[in-house]
Design an enzyme around this catalytic site. Structure first.
Site, PDB file in Angstrom:
ATOM      1  N   ASP A   8       0.850  -0.987  -0.178  1.00  0.00           N
ATOM      2  CA  ASP A   8       0.142  -0.015  -0.036  1.00  0.00           C
ATOM      3  C   ASP A   8       1.043   1.108  -0.064  1.00  0.00           C
ATOM      4  OD1 ASP A   8      -2.256   1.650   0.127  1.00  0.00           O
ATOM      5  OD2 ASP A   8      -2.121   1.759   2.329  1.00  0.00           O
ATOM      6  N   GLU A  67      -1.234  -1.314  -4.867  1.00  0.00           N
ATOM      7  CA  GLU A  67      -2.490  -0.333  -5.285  1.00  0.00           C
ATOM      8  C   GLU A  67      -2.132   0.285  -6.377  1.00  0.00           C
ATOM      9  OE1 GLU A  67      -5.832   0.685  -2.461  1.00  0.00           O
ATOM     10  OE2 GLU A  67      -4.535   2.328  -2.470  1.00  0.00           O
ATOM     11  N   ASP A 139      -2.399   1.068   7.528  1.00  0.00           N
ATOM     12  CA  ASP A 139      -1.704   0.893   6.325  1.00  0.00           C
ATOM     13  C   ASP A 139      -1.034  -0.400   5.950  1.00  0.00           C
ATOM     14  OD1 ASP A 139      -1.444   3.627   5.324  1.00  0.00           O
ATOM     15  OD2 ASP A 139      -0.577   3.946   7.547  1.00  0.00           O
TER      16      ASP A 139
END
Length: 174
Positions: A8, A67, A139
Site C-alpha cells: 500500500d 495498489e 496501512d
C-alpha cells in the site's frame, strides 16, 4: 505454496503485508509500515525503495500486488503517491517479482464483497480471513488486503493456465 507481498504505497507511510497462499486459503506471515520521515522527497523515495527491498530480502516473496494510484483531491499528493509507488515497483522488479496492480475498488470488492467498503471494514475482514487476534496498523492492513486480493486473482487464473499472463490496463494480455 506461494509467498505474496502486498504493498500500500505512500510518500509518508508505505504499508506492506506478506501472506502465504496455500491453495486452500492464505496464512499471515508478516506486516508492517515503512515510515519515510520528514526528509526531502528523494530521501523519502529512497527509504521506500530500500524498505521494500529489505522486506523482499527478508521474506522471499515471488509475486507482489500493489495498489494503483487514484486521483486524489490534491494533484500534488497524487504525484507523490505515484512516485512512492514507482519506487516500490522498481524494488519488486529488480528482485524479479511478478507484479500485479489493483484499484482500491478491486481490493475492497475482493476482501469485503463491496467496492464501497471503508478502511475499518477492510481491516476487520483482513483480521477474519487471516485469523488475526490483533488489528494491524491501517496501512499494513491495506497492504494485507492487497496481498489477499492478489492471491484470489491468482487462484482464479490457475484453472485456465493464465498465471503467467500479463496485465495491461486491468486486462489480461497473453
Amino acid at each position: 505454496m506461494t509467498l505474496i507481498l502486498g504493498i500500500d504505497p505512500g510518500s509518508r507511510i508505505t504499508g506492506f503485508g506478506v501472506v502465504r497462499d496455500t491453495g486452500r486459503g492464505c496464512e499471515y506471515i508478516a506486516s508492517g509500515c515503512i515510515r519515510t520521515g520528514t526528509g526531502s522527497l528523494p530521501e523519502r523515495l529512497q527509504t521506500v525503495y530500500r524498505g521494500v527491498s529489505e522486506v523482499i530480502r527478508q521474506y522471499g516473496p515471488i509475486t507482489m500486488g500493489i495498489e494503483q494510484v487514484f486521483m486524489a483531491r490534491n494533484a500534488d499528493s497524487a504525484l507523490k503517491l505515484g512516485q512512492a509507488r514507482g519506487a516500490a515497483i522498481v524494488a519488486g522488479a529488480e528482485s524479479g517479482l511478478e507484479i500485479a496492480e489493483y484499484t482500491a475498488t478491486q481490493v475492497k470488492q475482493a476482501i469485503a464483497g463491496t467496492g464501497g467498503a471503508d478502511k475499518q471494514q477492510v481491516q476487520m475482514m483482513v483480521m477474519h480471513l487471516l485469523k488475526l487476534l490483533q488489528k494491524p496498523q491501517i496501512d499494513a492492513s491495506d497492504a494485507l488486503a492487497i496481498a489477499l486480493c492478489h492471491a484470489h486473482h491468482r487462484q482464479s487464473l490457475i484453472p485456465h493456465g493464465l498465471t503467467q499472463a500479463k496485465r495491461r490496463s486491468g486486462r489480461l494480455r497473453l
